[in-house]
Design a protein around this motif. Sequence first.
Motif, PDB file in Angstrom:
ATOM      1  N   LYS A  26       0.799  -1.392   0.032  1.00  0.00           N
ATOM      2  CA  LYS A  26       0.051  -0.012  -0.041  1.00  0.00           C
ATOM      3  C   LYS A  26       0.877   1.408   0.008  1.00  0.00           C
ATOM      4  CE  LYS A  26      -3.609   2.372   2.738  1.00  0.00           C
ATOM      5  NZ  LYS A  26      -4.519   2.218   4.012  1.00  0.00           N
ATOM      6  N   ASP A  27       1.938   1.181   0.782  1.00  0.00           N
ATOM      7  CA  ASP A  27       2.867   2.406   1.010  1.00  0.00           C
ATOM      8  C   ASP A  27       3.545   2.517  -0.379  1.00  0.00           C
ATOM      9  OD1 ASP A  27       1.946   3.579   3.466  1.00  0.00           O
ATOM     10  OD2 ASP A  27       3.321   2.278   4.594  1.00  0.00           O
ATOM     11  N   TYR A  28       4.069   1.408  -1.029  1.00  0.00           N
ATOM     12  CA  TYR A  28       4.824   1.250  -1.987  1.00  0.00           C
ATOM     13  C   TYR A  28       4.188   2.012  -3.262  1.00  0.00           C
ATOM     14  CZ  TYR A  28       8.390  -0.377  -5.298  1.00  0.00           C
ATOM     15  OH  TYR A  28       9.493  -0.084  -6.334  1.00  0.00           O
ATOM     16  N   ILE A  29       2.932   1.492  -3.398  1.00  0.00           N
ATOM     17  CA  ILE A  29       1.965   2.205  -4.546  1.00  0.00           C
ATOM     18  C   ILE A  29       1.672   3.659  -4.258  1.00  0.00           C
ATOM     19  CG2 ILE A  29      -0.423   2.033  -5.404  1.00  0.00           C
ATOM     20  CD1 ILE A  29      -0.313  -1.093  -4.831  1.00  0.00           C
ATOM     21  N   ARG A  30       1.433   4.000  -3.092  1.00  0.00           N
ATOM     22  CA  ARG A  30       1.214   5.404  -2.586  1.00  0.00           C
ATOM     23  C   ARG A  30       2.359   6.041  -3.307  1.00  0.00           C
ATOM     24  NH1 ARG A  30       0.815   5.729   2.601  1.00  0.00           N
ATOM     25  NH2 ARG A  30      -1.250   4.704   2.449  1.00  0.00           N
ATOM     26  N   GLU A  31       3.522   5.792  -2.805  1.00  0.00           N
ATOM     27  CA  GLU A  31       4.703   6.377  -3.340  1.00  0.00           C
ATOM     28  C   GLU A  31       4.888   6.629  -4.783  1.00  0.00           C
ATOM     29  OE1 GLU A  31       8.282   8.698  -2.579  1.00  0.00           O
ATOM     30  OE2 GLU A  31       6.770   8.195  -1.195  1.00  0.00           O
ATOM     31  N   TRP A  32       4.766   5.456  -5.397  1.00  0.00           N
ATOM     32  CA  TRP A  32       4.915   5.436  -6.721  1.00  0.00           C
ATOM     33  C   TRP A  32       3.993   6.317  -7.667  1.00  0.00           C
ATOM     34  CZ3 TRP A  32       2.044   3.503 -11.063  1.00  0.00           C
ATOM     35  CH2 TRP A  32       2.954   3.147 -12.149  1.00  0.00           C
ATOM     36  N   LEU A  33       2.716   6.351  -6.859  1.00  0.00           N
ATOM     37  CA  LEU A  33       1.736   7.088  -7.742  1.00  0.00           C
ATOM     38  C   LEU A  33       1.965   8.471  -7.619  1.00  0.00           C
ATOM     39  CD1 LEU A  33      -1.543   5.046  -6.976  1.00  0.00           C
ATOM     40  CD2 LEU A  33      -0.419   5.744  -9.272  1.00  0.00           C
ATOM     41  N   SER A  34       2.667   8.980  -6.132  1.00  0.00           N
ATOM     42  CA  SER A  34       3.009  10.426  -5.882  1.00  0.00           C
ATOM     43  C   SER A  34       4.050  11.120  -6.793  1.00  0.00           C
ATOM     44  CB  SER A  34       3.022  10.487  -4.397  1.00  0.00           C
ATOM     45  OG  SER A  34       4.317  10.057  -4.103  1.00  0.00           O
ATOM     46  N   MET A  35       4.867  10.171  -7.332  1.00  0.00           N
ATOM     47  CA  MET A  35       5.899  10.663  -8.033  1.00  0.00           C
ATOM     48  C   MET A  35       5.645  11.403  -9.338  1.00  0.00           C
ATOM     49  SD  MET A  35       8.806   7.811  -7.218  1.00  0.00           S
ATOM     50  CE  MET A  35       8.993   7.425  -9.115  1.00  0.00           C
ATOM     51  N   PRO A  36       5.951  12.878  -9.419  1.00  0.00           N
ATOM     52  CA  PRO A  36       5.277  13.412 -10.652  1.00  0.00           C
ATOM     53  C   PRO A  36       5.945  12.788 -11.951  1.00  0.00           C
ATOM     54  CG  PRO A  36       6.906  14.736  -9.343  1.00  0.00           C
ATOM     55  CD  PRO A  36       6.597  13.536  -8.745  1.00  0.00           C
ATOM     56  N   TYR A  37       5.326  13.022 -13.153  1.00  0.00           N
ATOM     57  CA  TYR A  37       5.872  12.648 -14.289  1.00  0.00           C
ATOM     58  C   TYR A  37       5.218  13.596 -15.628  1.00  0.00           C
ATOM     59  CZ  TYR A  37       1.548  10.206 -15.249  1.00  0.00           C
ATOM     60  OH  TYR A  37       0.178   9.895 -15.481  1.00  0.00           O
ATOM     61  N   ASP A  38       6.213  13.562 -16.500  1.00  0.00           N
ATOM     62  CA  ASP A  38       5.842  14.500 -17.771  1.00  0.00           C
ATOM     63  C   ASP A  38       4.980  13.542 -18.787  1.00  0.00           C
ATOM     64  OD1 ASP A  38       7.303  16.656 -17.147  1.00  0.00           O
ATOM     65  OD2 ASP A  38       8.825  15.786 -17.828  1.00  0.00           O
ATOM     66  N   ARG A  39       3.511  13.825 -18.958  1.00  0.00           N
ATOM     67  CA  ARG A  39       2.671  13.278 -19.964  1.00  0.00           C
ATOM     68  C   ARG A  39       2.774  13.796 -21.358  1.00  0.00           C
ATOM     69  NH1 ARG A  39      -3.361  12.331 -17.908  1.00  0.00           N
ATOM     70  NH2 ARG A  39      -3.502  12.239 -20.133  1.00  0.00           N
ATOM     71  N   LYS A  40       2.635  13.183 -22.254  1.00  0.00           N
ATOM     72  CA  LYS A  40       2.742  13.685 -23.514  1.00  0.00           C
ATOM     73  C   LYS A  40       1.240  14.355 -23.988  1.00  0.00           C
ATOM     74  CE  LYS A  40       3.292  11.833 -28.252  1.00  0.00           C
ATOM     75  NZ  LYS A  40       3.310  10.574 -28.908  1.00  0.00           N
ATOM     76  N   THR A  41       1.587  15.599 -24.425  1.00  0.00           N
ATOM     77  CA  THR A  41       0.362  16.663 -24.677  1.00  0.00           C
ATOM     78  C   THR A  41      -0.358  15.931 -25.773  1.00  0.00           C
ATOM     79  OG1 THR A  41       1.806  18.446 -24.336  1.00  0.00           O
ATOM     80  CG2 THR A  41      -0.302  18.736 -25.182  1.00  0.00           C
TER      81      THR A  41
END
Length: 170
Positions: A26-41
Amino acid sequence: SDIQNIYSEYPHEIKKYIVPIDVSDKDYIREWLSMPYDRKTIPEDVPIYLTDKGERVRSKSELNIANTLYKMEISYKYECSFVLMNGRTVHPDFTILDIVNRREIYWEHRGMMDDRMYLKQSVQRIKEYRKSGIYVGDNLLITEETSTLPLGTDEIEDIARHFFKQRETE
């Protein structure tokens, strides 16, 4: 599992002072999802398809894939940027967290396989992926369709169950 959960039960104020050896899924998933990333426009002239998660995707098939992953509680990022070994930045359709093996798996949907130029570019991308250590059937999933052979939701569910939900129960 018990050790992982001890960290999970601490309040956020205490967690910031602890460097855990291992964390719960649960914590691993939360941390992974919280990492910002660049999306393609997505260009404005592309039809609007909104997922159940509230994000915009490029096609009906990607909408079905995203909604299936979301419904099955499989963590993913849509068109998350990734730098290949040759330095080129690509945006796989879906970057999915394989929580059991604590790694990312990429899912490319090739939706216009009856378009020759699209087909050529798709084959080239798979070759670039392979040179970067990303292999079909291991950490790369591919679905394909043509105008006469669309991707069905039953196929999407079967693939998601096979590669992600089945592993969780093993």
